[in-house]
Design a protein around this motif. Structure first.
Motif, PDB file in Angstrom:
ATOM      1  N   PRO A  54     -33.347  -9.555  -3.309  1.00 59.36           N
ATOM      2  CA  PRO A  54     -32.588  -8.315  -3.433  1.00 59.36           C
ATOM      3  C   PRO A  54     -31.079  -8.548  -3.325  1.00 59.36           C
ATOM      4  N   ILE A  55     -30.367  -7.720  -4.050  1.00 58.29           N
ATOM      5  CA  ILE A  55     -28.909  -7.762  -4.021  1.00 58.29           C
ATOM      6  C   ILE A  55     -28.439  -6.505  -3.306  1.00 58.29           C
ATOM      7  N   LEU A  56     -27.673  -6.689  -2.259  1.00 62.48           N
ATOM      8  CA  LEU A  56     -27.260  -5.526  -1.484  1.00 62.48           C
ATOM      9  C   LEU A  56     -25.744  -5.464  -1.378  1.00 62.48           C
ATOM     10  N   GLY A  57     -25.223  -4.268  -1.489  1.00 64.10           N
ATOM     11  CA  GLY A  57     -23.797  -4.066  -1.265  1.00 64.10           C
ATOM     12  C   GLY A  57     -23.572  -3.953   0.234  1.00 64.10           C
ATOM     13  N   LEU A  58     -23.663  -5.084   0.903  1.00 71.37           N
ATOM     14  CA  LEU A  58     -23.688  -5.072   2.370  1.00 71.37           C
ATOM     15  C   LEU A  58     -22.894  -6.275   2.845  1.00 71.37           C
ATOM     16  N   GLU A 111     -26.882  -5.688 -12.312  1.00 74.11           N
ATOM     17  CA  GLU A 111     -27.399  -6.577 -11.263  1.00 74.11           C
ATOM     18  C   GLU A 111     -27.492  -8.009 -11.761  1.00 74.11           C
ATOM     19  N   GLN A 112     -27.972  -8.133 -12.985  1.00 77.34           N
ATOM     20  CA  GLN A 112     -28.137  -9.477 -13.536  1.00 77.34           C
ATOM     21  C   GLN A 112     -26.803 -10.180 -13.661  1.00 77.34           C
ATOM     22  N   VAL A 113     -25.841  -9.462 -14.216  1.00 75.34           N
ATOM     23  CA  VAL A 113     -24.541 -10.092 -14.432  1.00 75.34           C
ATOM     24  C   VAL A 113     -23.895 -10.448 -13.094  1.00 75.34           C
ATOM     25  N   LEU A 114     -24.082  -9.558 -12.114  1.00 73.24           N
ATOM     26  CA  LEU A 114     -23.438  -9.774 -10.816  1.00 73.24           C
ATOM     27  C   LEU A 114     -24.116 -10.835  -9.975  1.00 73.24           C
ATOM     28  N   SER A 129     -30.677   1.468  -7.218  1.00 74.90           N
ATOM     29  CA  SER A 129     -30.461   0.026  -7.165  1.00 74.90           C
ATOM     30  C   SER A 129     -29.462  -0.367  -6.088  1.00 74.90           C
ATOM     31  N   GLY A 130     -28.923   0.625  -5.400  1.00 80.14           N
ATOM     32  CA  GLY A 130     -27.955   0.309  -4.354  1.00 80.14           C
ATOM     33  C   GLY A 130     -26.638  -0.179  -4.901  1.00 80.14           C
ATOM     34  N   LEU A 131     -26.322   0.193  -6.127  1.00 87.74           N
ATOM     35  CA  LEU A 131     -25.055  -0.241  -6.710  1.00 87.74           C
ATOM     36  C   LEU A 131     -23.993   0.825  -6.456  1.00 87.74           C
ATOM     37  N   PRO A 132     -22.872   0.446  -5.861  1.00 84.48           N
ATOM     38  CA  PRO A 132     -21.853   1.448  -5.575  1.00 84.48           C
ATOM     39  C   PRO A 132     -21.167   1.897  -6.862  1.00 84.48           C
TER      40      PRO A 132
END
Length: 989
Positions: free
Chosen positions: A139-143, A758-761, A807-810
């Motif tokens: 998972p990718i989290l803005g955290l 998400e993929q690009v990031l 997706s939790g993307l800001p």
DNA sequence: GTGACGTGCTTTTTT
DNA sequence: AGCACGTCAC
């Protein structure tokens, strides 16, 4: 007991991972390799978590094994020589955090371990509130990393920073990491006791950094498929349970070192350029100032250079407490070298089957089986293993995404030996290996001294020939047709600055007019830089110019010197004093009804419309006034001239004589405000209105990739208002084609956007990193604010809001803010811009009731602030630091196509590219002009993109006819045919 | 609270 | 056009 552990792997639910990554395959391969402890990977993923709870049973404190029935099946499929290794699982997951700290985007990968399923479930529940843990096993989290550690500790687990030297995804990575572990985890840093060195570094490299002495240096495979298991691993000599392993990592007691790749095999070991065939050691790179001698662009810097950068000791002996390590080459690679095929070939697999059933697990063969026993099966393999154990290998370092190659035999040696010995039981065909470009040997050179930048000549030296031609024009009317990204504002500001500083034009005679405050502020800022000390330039919006004129002549229209301007709420309020009905009142306002205007004047108010119409009426009635203003502002420029409406045009004509020094700049193909009265016809007839006019075209685009420029030109061509329209891409923004995606529904389209971001990031760019593509597609180092999603109507943004939230993307909606629509809060939002902070806070408290609610209410509003000034006031009102919470810092922009004008982003999505939405159609109208304007709208949207442009549409509406003009694009994925619902029929017409 | 019905409708800046 | 939202009646 002594055992091998591999605690970083992925399940089939992670991107770019084999479908075979399930517990049974992993167990089978772990036995074959000789690994006793394997991380489960991905325990945050709901489906994998379920798989784990269903198929694992607790075997020892905190560790699990496969359910007995499944375990027996695997036993049956393995030779007895491999059945002895017990395989235990530890709950593990890799988490990617992406966030901004200290003005840089950080992307850090972490390994998190949990002692039991309950703790894991608690951890999952915490993360699920922060982001989407269901979309990927990693998972990718803005955290913030520190906060992830805090959650881990609170749930009873421990955290190990993953592959710490990886440039783009690691705590010490050069691109998005930190210079010290402590800087990443700040106050909780003492809870970190081990770090994963990753495939491209070994402990010896890490020993050069004394700051790492206190950590256990662990290694894992990061396997994306079961056969990759244990390619690197950690050795323990302790009890086989979670708590003993953790204690060994914490104290070093029971920690027995690691099994390593030769770091030269890593894809980013040294520096270089793959395309140019240039490979360099760190000190050579330094000598070349990091520049490729072939192409003159910056070299891709590898892990060795990064270590060098942070190192505080020379290479040499391990620090006192350090455990050792063993460098290995995976058995399939050695056998592959001998039989002349790749490591994954059937031939190699069969041979290893034979070897392992005779001699035991792969890692045992490599490390422990006597060479003579191996030689009994294959003389060459015996020799190979002997050399490996002595460290006698040929190393060809990896660089710029190219794997390094570790060989056991010298070139030609195998061929000679093959003729003398039979190889295994079959003769190996000698296959020439694929030649790759040999790196060019580069002699170190002495760095040349950097020439100081000399400031000479005119302000216009920094302009390109077209910009300069436009800026240089002396007097008279001038029309600058400036395509998107051609440096419109730059040209205009340089022209004005040069007039004032070199051509003797008094600043007080210059008037620059824009449409928006934002544009005016930008122009003012840039002029302030170009003309230090000059104070008398007039830079105004059409409306503020109106205010200026009215303040000077207020009495002529029956206003006091301190007249006010009614905002829309006040307008309705005033109209309501004339009529009782709200609906009727709004109609009065719209029509500019005399009763309403009278009521306004009685209150010493004007509305926005009056700000243009009243000055216009004044000037139309007074030739003296016209003469006075014409002599006051002899030099007038208008930005975005294609957007003037009739009143603004008439006002402008009065302010400038037909042979006056009027510079109009704009692009008729970006005229998108017809609906509010703008008329591109005024731009098109500039040369008739001002017969002496000179025209200059700006055609050099400095914003977008060639694919974007070409595509945008193709789209606008059928109705371009610029004859022979030219736009030439000037910057190299990679070669990514425009992507077109057909989704099955609005939700699927939004999910495509979220997934792609998400993929690009993170996710897939990790994969891209694995395959060395990152450097070439230019997507490394992007933050959320580098993405924009554009849509035609505000309504379309709903699905996007949902998907991005999921997706939790800001993100941030830059135009409409729903909260602002609420009465009360809308008022406060307005006050935020103009009132003092104290007043605002009081008023918000009054509405909200308590401080907490007030804060929650204000937070989203702050996202709508357009300028630093506004943000400053918002922050002031909240009593917080601007920098620490400013929500604009790093967010995806969600914009309408209209609102995107004038902006640019590395990655742009345009959703809803469908007939009916783009062009927007609604019944009863069949206006060709309107369709042309919609085409321009798409042109505006497309030309916002710098590197990547994605156009998407959904099943249900035909694809936008505008896309038919595109000659080249990349069709991405495709929608599943939509399922017919029961009882509904698809109409054929 | 909810079902039936009616209404209105993109895009948006400006002190 | 279709859809979302508001209002009214129950």
């Amino acid at each position: 007991m002594r055992f091998v552990a591999d605690l970083h792997i992925h399940s089939k639910y992670s991107r770019a991972c084999s479908r075979d990554c399930d517990l049974e395959h992993l167990t089978w391969w772990a036995r074959r390799k000789g690994i006793s402890l394997v991380g489960t990977g991905d325990f945050t993923h709901p489906a994998w978590y379920d798989h784990l709870t269903e198929n694992l049973v607790e075997a020892s404190p905190g560790l699990f094994r496969l359910r007995a029935d499944l375990d027996r099946d695997i036993d049956r499929r393995l030779p007895p020589s491999l059945a002895t290794t017990p395989v235990r699982f530890m709950l593990s997951v890799e988490i990617s955090t992406i966030y901004k700290r200290g003005d840089r985007t950080r992307k850090v990968h972490h390994l998190v371990y949990m002692p039991d399923l309950q703790s894991a479930a608690r951890f999952n529940a915490r993360l699920a509130k922060i982001g989407n843990i269901g979309s990927d096993g990693r998972p990718i989290l803005g955290l913030d990393s520190r906060d992830l550690l805090e959650i881990t500790l609170e749930c009873g687990g421990y955290l190990v920073p993953a592959h710490v030297w990886t440039p783009w995804f690691a705590v010490l990575g050069s691109k998005s990491g930190f210079d010290a572990i402590d800087d990443c985890y700040v106050d909780l840093a003492s809870h970190i006791f081990a770090v994963e060195t990753g495939l491209s570094s070994d402990p010896a490299m890490n020993w050069r950094v004394s700051g790492l002495d206190k950590y256990r240096l662990v290694s894992n495979s990061d396997a994306h498929s079961p056969p990759a298991l244990g390619r690197e691993a950690t050795v323990f000599d302790t009890d086989l349970d979670y708590y003993s392993v953790r204690r060994a990592l914490e104290t070093g007691d029971g920690f027995a070192g690691s099994l390593e790749f030769f770091p030269e095999e890593g894809k980013y070991h040294v520096d270089g350029h793959r395309k140019c065939g240039v490979r360099m050691e760190p000190r050579e790179t330094l000598a070349h100032n990091g520049i490729c001698p072939e192409c003159r662009k910056p070299l891709t810097v590898g892990v060795l250079s990064r270590v060098e950068e942070l190192a505080d000791r020379e290479s040499g002996s391990p620090p006192a407490a350090a455990a050792g390590f063993t460098s290995l080459v995976p058995l399939p690679e050695i056998v592959g070298e001998i039989v002349g095929t790749g490591p994954k070939s059937k031939k190699v697999q069969t041979e290893i089957d034979r070897l392992t059933s005779a001699l035991g697990p792969e890692l045992v063969i490599l490390q422990d089986v006597p060479v003579d026993d191996i030689a009994a099966h294959s003389t060459l393999l015996g020799e190979a293993v002997a050399r490996l154990r002595r460290g006698e290998v040929v190393r060809d370092s990896g660089y710029d995404g190219e794997y390094g190659v570790i060989r056991v035999f010298e070139p030609g040696e195998l061929e000679r030996r093959r003729s003398a010995f039979s190889l295994f039981d079959y003769a190996a065909p000698v296959k020439s290996t694929v030649e790759r470009p040999r790196p060019v040997a580069v002699e170190p050179v002495t760095p040349a001294p950097v020439a100081p930048v000399v400031v000479t000549g005119s302000l216009l030296d920094g302009l390109d020939p077209e910009q300069r031609a436009a800026a240089e024009v002396d007097g008279g009317p001038l029309l600058i047709i400036a395509g998107p990204g051609t440096g419109k504002t730059r040209t205009l500001t340089h022209r004005i600055a040069d007039l004032v500083t070199s051509r003797g034009v008094p600043a007080s005679e210059c008037l620059a007019i824009t449409f928006t405050r934002r544009a005016a502020e930008e122009m003012a800022e840039r002029l302030a830089v170009l003309t230090p000390g000059v104070r008398d330039l007039t830079i105004a919006t059409f409306h503020s110019l109106g205010v200026l004129i009215l303040r000077e002549h207020h009495s002529s229209v029956g206003l006091s010197a301190s007249f006010g301007v009614a905002d829309p709420d006040r307008q309705v309020e005033v109209a309501l004093s004339v009529v009782a009905d709200a609906k009727e009142a709004r109609a009065l306002v719209v029509s500019g009804d005399e009763r309403y205007k009278k009521a306004l004047r009685a209150l010493d108010l004007v509305d926005f419309e009056d700000l243009i119409s009243l000055p216009l009426a004044l000037l139309e009635d007074s030739p003296d006034l016209v003469a006075a203003y014409r002599s006051r502002w002899r030099w007038v420029s208008v930005d975005e001239y294609q957007d003037v409406d009739e009143q603004q045009y008439r006002l402008l004509r009065l302010l400038t004589p037909p042979d006056g020094n009027l510079t109009a700049i704009g692009d008729p193909d970006q005229a998108i405000y017809r609906f509010r009265g703008a008329d591109v016809g005024f731009f098109l007839r500039f040369r008739e209105d001002f017969p002496a006019a000179r025209t200059v075209h700006l055609t050099r685009n400095y914003r977008s990739s060639a694919a974007v420029v070409t595509g945008a030109l193709e789209v606008i061509a059928p109705s371009s208002l610029v004859p022979g329209r030219e736009l030439r891409p000037m910057v190299d923004h990679g070669s990514a084609p425009i992507g077109v995606h057909h989704a099955s529904s609005e939700a699927a389209e939004a999910a495509f956007v979220a997934r792609t971001i998400e993929q690009v990031l993170g996710g897939a760019s990790f994969h891209a990193f694995d395959s060395g593509r990152v450097a070439s597609d230019g997507t490394q180092g992007l933050g959320f604010s580098d993405f924009a999603v554009l849509c035609r109507t505000d309504r379309q943004s709903r699905a996007l809001v949902d998907a991005l939230t999921q997706s939790g993307l800001p993100f941030q909606k830059r135009s409409h803010d729903r909260l602002a629509d609420r009465p009360g809060v809308a008022r406060i939002a307005n006050d935020l811009k103009y009132a003092s902070g104290d007043t605002v806070l009081e008023r918000v408290r009054a509405v909200a009731g308590d401080d907490h609610t007030a804060y929650e209410l204000l937070k989203p509003l702050a996202a709508t602030c357009d300028t630093d000034f506004e943000r400053f006031h918002t922050a002031l009102a909240l009593g917080v630091e601007v920098d620490t919470w400013d929500p604009r810092a790093d967010r995806i922009s969600l914009l309408t196509l209209h609102a995107s004008k004038g902006l640019e982003f590395p990655v742009v999505f345009i959703v809803g590219c469908a007939d009916g939405l783009l062009p927007m159609r609604w019944p009863g109208t069949d206006d060709e002009e309107a369709v042309d304007e919609e085409r321009r709208l798409l042109f505006v949207g497309m030309t916002r993109a710098q590197r990547h442009l994605y156009l998407s549409h959904t099943t249900g509406r035909p694809r936008s006819p505008f896309l038919n003009a595109l000659k080249a694009y990349d069709q991405i994925g495709d929608a599943q045919p939509r399922r017919k619902r029961k009882g509904t029929q698809l109409s054929l017409l």
